[in-house]
Every structure is written in C-alpha cells, then in structure tokens.
Enzyme design. Structure first.
Site, PDB file in Angstrom:
ATOM      1  N   ARG A  60       0.846  -1.203   0.000  1.00 16.32           N
ATOM      2  CA  ARG A  60       0.000   0.000   0.000  1.00 16.32           C
ATOM      3  C   ARG A  60       0.884   1.257   0.000  1.00 16.32           C
ATOM      4  NH1 ARG A  60      -5.575  -0.575  -0.944  1.00 16.32           N
ATOM      5  NH2 ARG A  60      -5.731   1.503  -0.054  1.00 16.32           N
ATOM      6  N   HIS A  95      -4.114  -2.050  -8.114  1.00 15.27           N
ATOM      7  CA  HIS A  95      -4.850  -2.439  -6.902  1.00 15.27           C
ATOM      8  C   HIS A  95      -3.899  -3.123  -5.938  1.00 15.27           C
ATOM      9  CE1 HIS A  95      -7.890  -4.361  -4.299  1.00 15.27           C
ATOM     10  NE2 HIS A  95      -7.102  -5.421  -4.374  1.00 15.27           N
TER      11      HIS A  95
HETATM   12  P1  GDP Z   1      -8.151   1.304  -2.992  1.00 18.02           P
HETATM   13  O1  GDP Z   1      -8.185   0.258  -1.910  1.00 18.02           O
HETATM   14  O2  GDP Z   1      -7.061   2.320  -2.789  1.00 18.02           O
HETATM   15  O3  GDP Z   1      -8.106   0.711  -4.394  1.00 18.02           O
HETATM   16  O4  GDP Z   1      -9.512   2.148  -2.898  1.00 18.02           O
HETATM   17  P2  GDP Z   1     -11.019   1.717  -2.626  1.00 18.02           P
HETATM   18  O5  GDP Z   1     -11.136   0.302  -2.158  1.00 18.02           O
HETATM   19  O6  GDP Z   1     -11.617   2.788  -1.774  1.00 18.02           O
HETATM   20  O7  GDP Z   1     -11.706   1.851  -4.076  1.00 18.02           O
HETATM   21  C1  GDP Z   1     -11.569   0.833  -5.040  1.00 18.02           C
HETATM   22  C2  GDP Z   1     -11.328   1.476  -6.376  1.00 18.02           C
HETATM   23  O8  GDP Z   1     -12.487   2.229  -6.751  1.00 18.02           O
HETATM   24  C3  GDP Z   1     -10.200   2.525  -6.414  1.00 18.02           C
HETATM   25  O9  GDP Z   1      -8.926   1.955  -6.550  1.00 18.02           O
HETATM   26  C4  GDP Z   1     -10.594   3.345  -7.620  1.00 18.02           C
HETATM   27  O10 GDP Z   1     -10.267   2.667  -8.847  1.00 18.02           O
HETATM   28  C5  GDP Z   1     -12.113   3.410  -7.481  1.00 18.02           C
HETATM   29  N1  GDP Z   1     -12.583   4.574  -6.701  1.00 18.02           N
HETATM   30  C6  GDP Z   1     -12.447   4.797  -5.368  1.00 18.02           C
HETATM   31  N2  GDP Z   1     -13.024   5.940  -4.990  1.00 18.02           N
HETATM   32  C7  GDP Z   1     -13.573   6.477  -6.110  1.00 18.02           C
HETATM   33  C8  GDP Z   1     -14.333   7.669  -6.386  1.00 18.02           C
HETATM   34  O11 GDP Z   1     -14.632   8.476  -5.482  1.00 18.02           O
HETATM   35  N3  GDP Z   1     -14.710   7.872  -7.691  1.00 18.02           N
HETATM   36  C9  GDP Z   1     -14.403   7.001  -8.688  1.00 18.02           C
HETATM   37  N4  GDP Z   1     -14.823   7.282  -9.942  1.00 18.02           N
HETATM   38  N5  GDP Z   1     -13.711   5.867  -8.475  1.00 18.02           N
HETATM   39  C10 GDP Z   1     -13.290   5.608  -7.212  1.00 18.02           C
END
Ligand code: GDP
Length: 150
Positions: free
Chosen positions: A96, A126
């Site tokens: 991360r 990811h």
């Molecule tokens: P990660 O663990 O850092 O990948 O983040 P999350 O689990 O919160 O979100 C999963 C994935 O969803 C992210 O890697 C982004 O590709 C997408 N994502 C997260 N937040 C947003 C948002 O607010 N808007 C959009 N369009 N995509 C998002």
C-alpha cells in the site's frame, strides 16, 4: 482452492496486486512489475487476463452502494489486467505504501499511482487492504490447491 489451511504459513506475507486496464493499455506493465520487484516483493503467481463484468462485480462487491460502482465495473472489465500474488514480510502494508493513495493527486512522489495513474478511478493498480482480504482476493484470482514459493 487457495486455502488458509494449506497456505497458513503465508498469512501476513502476501498481497494481491492488479495492474489495471489503464496501465496495461498504456504499456506500463513491465515498468510497474520492475518497481514491485525492486521494492523486494517476490512474484509467486502471475497472470494476464480480462475480467468479466460479473467477476468485477463480485471482486468489488463491497462498493456496490457507491456512486462510482457501475463505472468502476465498466472500467475494470474494459481490457486486459495483470493480477499477481506478491510475497514479502508485511506485504499488505508495504505494498500500500509502494502504490500510494487511492487518489493519485494525493499519492506521494515516486509511488506507482503518482507515476502511472490517470485519475481517481483509473489509478493504475490495486493492492489488498488487509491480510484477511489479501487471502480472499488471492483465492479469487488463483483458485488452486497449492503453489510453490521461495
Ligand atoms: P483502494 O483500496 O485504494 O483501491 O480504494 P477503494 O477500495 O476505496 O476503491 C476501489 C477502487 O475504486 C479505487 O482503486 C478506484 O479505482 C475506485 N474509486 C475509489 N473511490 C472512487 C471515487 O470516489 N470515484 C471514482 N470514480 N472511483 C473511485
């Protein structure tokens, strides 16, 4: 299946990585994999594939109430990805740090998302967010009995 029982000694030492369709399409895959290896991760499973919409839905199901869910599913099933299991002490936490903040605007300089992401959604890579999820996600992508690793 990639089970806790058969791979218990890997708990806390593995994470799942996905090079997302945006980064694969732009030709960043090898640069990203090199960065991962240089950071001390061992790639113990690797494959290039395309996710169906159904698989993307299952993988990201925890986000299904979010406003961006449909767009995320569309994006993740839009082209080839490279998924891998990475092994290292403290794999989840260290990976991360290597990939940087979800939003590339906030990702520290030199992190993978800082270098290769296009947007908050198309953020290149990811990484699992907990040891428990790492096992679940590795099992999702590599549903095999057992594999060899160093
Ligand atoms: P990660 O663990 O850092 O990948 O983040 P999350 O689990 O919160 O979100 C999963 C994935 O969803 C992210 O890697 C982004 O590709 C997408 N994502 C997260 N937040 C947003 C948002 O607010 N808007 C959009 N369009 N995509 C998002």
């Amino acid at each position: 299946m990639f089970s806790f029982k058969k791979n218990y000694n890997l708990f806390g030492k593995i994470t799942l990585s996905i090079i997302k369709p945006d980064a694969v399409e732009k030709g960043y895959s090898i640069s990203i994999l090199s960065k991962i290896i240089d950071a001390g991760f061992h790639i113990i499973a690797l494959k290039m594939m395309e996710l169906s919409k159904k698989s993307a839905f299952i993988f990201y199901e925890e986000h299904k109430e979010k406003y961006f869910f449909d767009s995320l599913i569309e994006f993740m099933s839009s082209g080839p990805i490279i998924s891998s299991i990475l092994k290292k002490e403290n794999a989840v936490k260290d990976f991360r740090i290597l990939i940087g903040d979800t939003n590339p605007i906030n990702a520290k300089k030199g992190t993978i998302r800082n270098l290769y992401a296009t947007s908050l959604e198309k953020n290149a890579i990811h990484g699992s967010d907990s040891n428990k999820n790492a096992f679940k996600e590795c099992q999702f992508f590599f549903p095999i009995e057992k594999f060899y690793y160093k």
